[in-house]
Design a protein around this motif. Structure first.
Motif, PDB file in Angstrom:
ATOM      1  N   TYR A 229      -0.123  26.356  26.478  1.00  0.00           N
ATOM      2  CA  TYR A 229      -1.438  26.980  26.633  1.00  0.00           C
ATOM      3  C   TYR A 229      -1.792  27.899  25.462  1.00  0.00           C
TER       4      TYR A 229
ATOM      5  N   GLY B  56      -5.006  24.914  23.170  1.00  0.00           N
ATOM      6  CA  GLY B  56      -5.105  25.747  24.357  1.00  0.00           C
ATOM      7  C   GLY B  56      -6.081  26.902  24.172  1.00  0.00           C
TER       8      GLY B  56
ATOM      9  N   GLU C 159      -9.962  21.691  32.750  1.00  0.00           N
ATOM     10  CA  GLU C 159      -9.436  22.806  33.516  1.00  0.00           C
ATOM     11  C   GLU C 159      -7.919  22.675  33.598  1.00  0.00           C
ATOM     12  N   LYS C 160      -7.251  23.760  33.897  1.00  0.00           N
ATOM     13  CA  LYS C 160      -5.804  23.695  34.097  1.00  0.00           C
ATOM     14  C   LYS C 160      -5.501  23.032  35.435  1.00  0.00           C
TER      15      LYS C 160
ATOM     16  N   SER D 130       2.084  21.481  37.570  1.00  0.00           N
ATOM     17  CA  SER D 130       2.807  21.765  36.331  1.00  0.00           C
ATOM     18  C   SER D 130       4.298  21.913  36.599  1.00  0.00           C
TER      19      SER D 130
ATOM     20  N   TYR E  83      -3.333  20.205  31.740  1.00  0.00           N
ATOM     21  CA  TYR E  83      -4.795  20.239  31.695  1.00  0.00           C
ATOM     22  C   TYR E  83      -5.314  18.944  32.319  1.00  0.00           C
TER      23      TYR E  83
END
Length: 212
Positions: free
Chosen positions: A80, A85, A114-115, A121, A175
């Motif tokens: 990120y 990022g 968007e994340k 993750s 992402y």
């Protein structure tokens, strides 16, 4: 004998893309083409270029690997704190491109990024090889370093610290680009290529042909 770059050209004649044979939904068309690229054993069929724009209005691109896709969008994972990022944090719109040279095909996708959730993750990070998980800690991605020795030293440091169970770094994760426009390009003879664009209109996908 030296060949001029201006003289390099190829006649595209492998396939065609027409409205009748294409899917009404772009995700289905992408799924078909990606699976065909994998089945054809083209080099790294999962590689895609990600284009972002910084606050200085300068675009930048890099190649990453797609790690998932569904109705919600296209997913990849990265640092990120990297240049991409930081640019996404300031401007969430991005573009993706797949180029399957051997199949004479290109897919372009645009949308907002968007994340993914922490759970997504975490799940993907845990599935990575140990060296890759240590590497996520070892590399201050996009930062200037004095030499490769920095990476080697960092990998040794975090390898000793975390052993076989490195947690996901807080600066690393996924992402998801939510498409609002897709384009499928099939090379054709005489540069009369097929280009089908899908764009959202009123909650539905509109399919239209673009001139090459």
């Amino acid at each position: 004998m030296t060949t001029s770059i201006a003289d390099l050209r190829k006649s595209y004649e492998r396939a065609e893309l027409n409205e009748d044979a294409s899917h009404a939904a772009p995700l289905q068309q992408f799924d078909q083409w990606l699976k065909e690229a994998i089945a054809s054993e083209v080099p790294e069929p999962n590689a895609m270029t990600v284009a972002t724009v910084g606050s200085d209005m300068r675009p930048s691109t890099r190649v990453v690997l797609i790690k998932g896709y569904d109705e919600r969008g296209i997913v990849w994972f990265t640092n990120y704190d990297s240049r991409k990022g930081r640019q996404i944090a300031g401007n969430p719109y991005a573009a993706l491109q797949f180029h399957w040279v051997e199949l004479e095909r290109v897919v372009r996708i645009e949308g907002i990024v968007e994340k993914v959730s922490d759970a997504e993750s975490d799940e993907y990070f845990a599935s990575r090889p140990l060296d890759s998980r240590i590497g996520a800690w070892a590399s201050p991605q996009s930062q200037v370093i004095s030499g490769r020795g920095v990476l080697v030293a960092n990998a040794a440091k975090y390898g000793a610290q975390f052993m076989l169970k490195p947690p996901r770094p807080p600066h690393w994760g996924g992402y998801r680009l939510q498409p609002d426009q897709w384009e499928f390009w099939q090379g054709r003879k005489s540069r009369l290529h097929d280009r089908l664009r899908y764009r959202q209109e009123g909650g539905a996908w509109v399919r239209e042909r673009l001139a090459p």
